[in-house]
Design a protein around this motif. Sequence first.
Motif, mmCIF file in Angstrom:
data_model
loop_
_atom_site.group_PDB
_atom_site.id
_atom_site.type_symbol
_atom_site.label_atom_id
_atom_site.label_comp_id
_atom_site.label_asym_id
_atom_site.label_seq_id
_atom_site.Cartn_x
_atom_site.Cartn_y
_atom_site.Cartn_z
ATOM 1 N N TYR A 1 27.289 -4.992 -37.408
ATOM 2 C CA TYR A 1 26.038 -4.958 -38.430
ATOM 3 C C TYR A 1 25.017 -5.026 -37.466
ATOM 4 C CZ TYR A 1 22.840 -7.843 -41.695
ATOM 5 O OH TYR A 1 21.974 -7.800 -41.859
ATOM 6 N N ARG A 2 24.151 -4.223 -37.783
ATOM 7 C CA ARG A 2 23.091 -3.203 -37.067
ATOM 8 C C ARG A 2 23.180 -2.971 -35.682
ATOM 9 N NH1 ARG A 2 17.202 -4.851 -39.702
ATOM 10 N NH2 ARG A 2 18.516 -6.263 -41.597
ATOM 11 N N GLN B 1 16.755 0.670 -34.467
ATOM 12 C CA GLN B 1 15.896 -0.242 -35.061
ATOM 13 C C GLN B 1 16.216 -0.105 -36.230
ATOM 14 O OE1 GLN B 1 11.764 0.086 -33.590
ATOM 15 N NE2 GLN B 1 13.078 0.406 -31.508
ATOM 16 N N TRP B 2 16.920 -1.402 -36.795
ATOM 17 C CA TRP B 2 17.237 -1.256 -38.672
ATOM 18 C C TRP B 2 15.937 -1.040 -39.193
ATOM 19 C CZ3 TRP B 2 21.704 1.520 -40.364
ATOM 20 C CH2 TRP B 2 22.191 1.955 -38.853
ATOM 21 N N LYS B 3 15.236 -0.819 -40.097
ATOM 22 C CA LYS B 3 14.560 -0.868 -40.738
ATOM 23 C C LYS B 3 14.920 -1.601 -42.533
ATOM 24 C CE LYS B 3 11.750 1.095 -38.697
ATOM 25 N NZ LYS B 3 11.234 0.731 -37.671
ATOM 26 N N HIS B 4 16.415 -2.110 -42.859
ATOM 27 C CA HIS B 4 16.997 -2.625 -43.833
ATOM 28 C C HIS B 4 18.588 -2.523 -43.794
ATOM 29 C CE1 HIS B 4 17.572 0.800 -46.399
ATOM 30 N NE2 HIS B 4 18.354 0.439 -46.741
ATOM 31 N N TRP B 5 19.318 -3.574 -44.277
ATOM 32 C CA TRP B 5 20.170 -3.401 -44.511
ATOM 33 C C TRP B 5 20.834 -4.028 -45.588
ATOM 34 C CZ3 TRP B 5 23.842 -1.920 -39.942
ATOM 35 C CH2 TRP B 5 25.369 -2.316 -40.270
ATOM 36 N N VAL C 1 16.341 3.628 -36.816
ATOM 37 C CA VAL C 1 15.083 4.773 -36.085
ATOM 38 C C VAL C 1 16.003 4.704 -35.112
ATOM 39 C CG1 VAL C 1 13.441 5.205 -37.655
ATOM 40 C CG2 VAL C 1 13.360 3.680 -35.961
ATOM 41 N N GLY C 2 16.314 5.882 -34.542
ATOM 42 C CA GLY C 2 17.015 5.749 -33.118
ATOM 43 C C GLY C 2 16.614 7.118 -32.246
ATOM 44 N N VAL C 3 18.104 7.464 -31.565
ATOM 45 C CA VAL C 3 18.289 8.379 -30.749
ATOM 46 C C VAL C 3 19.138 8.755 -31.091
ATOM 47 C CG1 VAL C 3 17.820 10.230 -28.226
ATOM 48 C CG2 VAL C 3 15.875 8.000 -29.313
ATOM 49 N N ASN C 4 19.787 10.248 -30.592
ATOM 50 C CA ASN C 4 20.937 10.630 -31.153
ATOM 51 C C ASN C 4 21.227 11.693 -29.015
ATOM 52 O OD1 ASN C 4 22.852 13.429 -32.821
ATOM 53 N ND2 ASN C 4 23.408 11.991 -31.475
ATOM 54 N N MET C 5 22.057 11.070 -28.586
ATOM 55 C CA MET C 5 21.973 12.222 -27.274
ATOM 56 C C MET C 5 23.284 12.652 -27.921
ATOM 57 S SD MET C 5 21.827 7.766 -25.545
ATOM 58 C CE MET C 5 22.967 8.742 -24.159
ATOM 59 N N VAL C 6 23.537 14.381 -27.036
ATOM 60 C CA VAL C 6 23.603 14.810 -27.556
ATOM 61 C C VAL C 6 24.235 15.631 -26.078
ATOM 62 C CG1 VAL C 6 24.675 17.156 -29.248
ATOM 63 C CG2 VAL C 6 23.595 14.946 -29.768
ATOM 64 N N ASN C 7 25.617 16.355 -25.666
ATOM 65 C CA ASN C 7 25.998 16.446 -24.333
ATOM 66 C C ASN C 7 26.130 17.944 -24.817
ATOM 67 O OD1 ASN C 7 26.962 17.603 -21.890
ATOM 68 N ND2 ASN C 7 28.139 16.598 -21.895
ATOM 69 N N PHE D 1 22.523 15.801 -21.221
ATOM 70 C CA PHE D 1 23.131 14.672 -22.314
ATOM 71 C C PHE D 1 21.123 15.591 -23.051
ATOM 72 C CE2 PHE D 1 26.793 12.834 -21.818
ATOM 73 C CZ PHE D 1 27.473 12.474 -23.291
ATOM 74 N N ARG D 2 21.019 15.611 -23.969
ATOM 75 C CA ARG D 2 19.963 15.911 -25.034
ATOM 76 C C ARG D 2 19.516 14.824 -25.673
ATOM 77 N NH1 ARG D 2 17.792 19.639 -20.650
ATOM 78 N NH2 ARG D 2 19.661 21.505 -20.884
ATOM 79 N N TYR D 3 18.715 14.601 -26.168
ATOM 80 C CA TYR D 3 17.670 13.394 -26.618
ATOM 81 C C TYR D 3 17.082 13.862 -27.692
ATOM 82 C CZ TYR D 3 19.222 10.283 -22.746
ATOM 83 O OH TYR D 3 19.907 10.189 -22.073
ATOM 84 N N TYR D 4 17.315 13.329 -29.272
ATOM 85 C CA TYR D 4 16.728 13.596 -30.803
ATOM 86 C C TYR D 4 16.501 12.408 -31.536
ATOM 87 C CZ TYR D 4 19.442 17.868 -29.173
ATOM 88 O OH TYR D 4 19.086 18.717 -27.849
ATOM 89 N N GLN D 5 15.303 12.692 -32.025
ATOM 90 C CA GLN D 5 14.313 11.185 -32.533
ATOM 91 C C GLN D 5 15.117 11.673 -34.086
ATOM 92 O OE1 GLN D 5 12.830 9.437 -31.366
ATOM 93 N NE2 GLN D 5 12.580 9.296 -29.743
ATOM 94 N N VAL D 6 16.257 10.659 -34.377
ATOM 95 C CA VAL D 6 16.704 10.956 -35.594
ATOM 96 C C VAL D 6 16.450 9.182 -36.636
ATOM 97 C CG1 VAL D 6 18.402 11.877 -35.162
ATOM 98 C CG2 VAL D 6 19.420 9.399 -35.017
ATOM 99 N N THR D 7 16.321 9.666 -38.122
ATOM 100 C CA THR D 7 16.702 8.878 -38.335
ATOM 101 C C THR D 7 17.738 8.696 -39.515
ATOM 102 O OG1 THR D 7 14.403 9.082 -39.614
ATOM 103 C CG2 THR D 7 15.721 7.535 -41.104
ATOM 104 N N VAL D 8 18.194 7.077 -39.517
ATOM 105 C CA VAL D 8 20.100 6.793 -39.723
ATOM 106 C C VAL D 8 20.522 6.249 -41.093
ATOM 107 C CG1 VAL D 8 22.292 5.867 -38.782
ATOM 108 C CG2 VAL D 8 20.315 6.930 -37.143
ATOM 109 N N ARG D 9 20.828 7.712 -42.125
ATOM 110 C CA ARG D 9 21.372 6.308 -43.504
ATOM 111 C C ARG D 9 22.161 6.038 -43.526
ATOM 112 N NH1 ARG D 9 16.792 9.489 -43.647
ATOM 113 N NH2 ARG D 9 14.704 8.620 -44.812
ATOM 114 N N LEU D 10 22.532 4.788 -43.845
ATOM 115 C CA LEU D 10 24.445 4.924 -44.129
ATOM 116 C C LEU D 10 24.392 4.373 -46.061
ATOM 117 C CD1 LEU D 10 25.187 2.099 -41.009
ATOM 118 C CD2 LEU D 10 25.457 4.750 -41.684
#
Length: 151
Positions: free
Chosen positions: A53-54, A73-77, A85-91, A102-111
Amino acid sequence: MRGSLVGTAITLAAGTLLTAAMTTAAASTATTAGAKQASPPPVLVDCQWRRDYRPVDFILACGDGNSRLSGLQWKHWNAEGATAVGVNMVNDCKPYCAAGTFRYYQVTVRLDRPQAWKKDPNVQHFTRMSLTYADARPEGYKQVMTYPLWD
């Protein structure tokens, strides 16, 4: 006069019993309704079939760990969905994954799309994740990537 007192006492006792029965039934109904509203929100199931959870971090590429979410960082659940919002670390796997960076990309995550979890049908879990890249994104990725989540 004595018969009248006995009749009154019986009437009062019956009224008291009826009131107690109605109060118990009302309390039972309120507890049941409260239990339905208080059901826990859906969880996110990880690669090792643990529910979370979160979470702050989440591995997307379970086989090799070459894509993961970090610093979430969860805005709502809630019961319908969750957003962070967070970072997607992709090789980048250049020249190959073991020697990649590993490259870092700012993302918004939605479930979303909560459903009963096959491992524990009493638990709701999110079955879809969408990543929206703010600006830069990994080579070959669309701005919005949507993934089914394991069950």
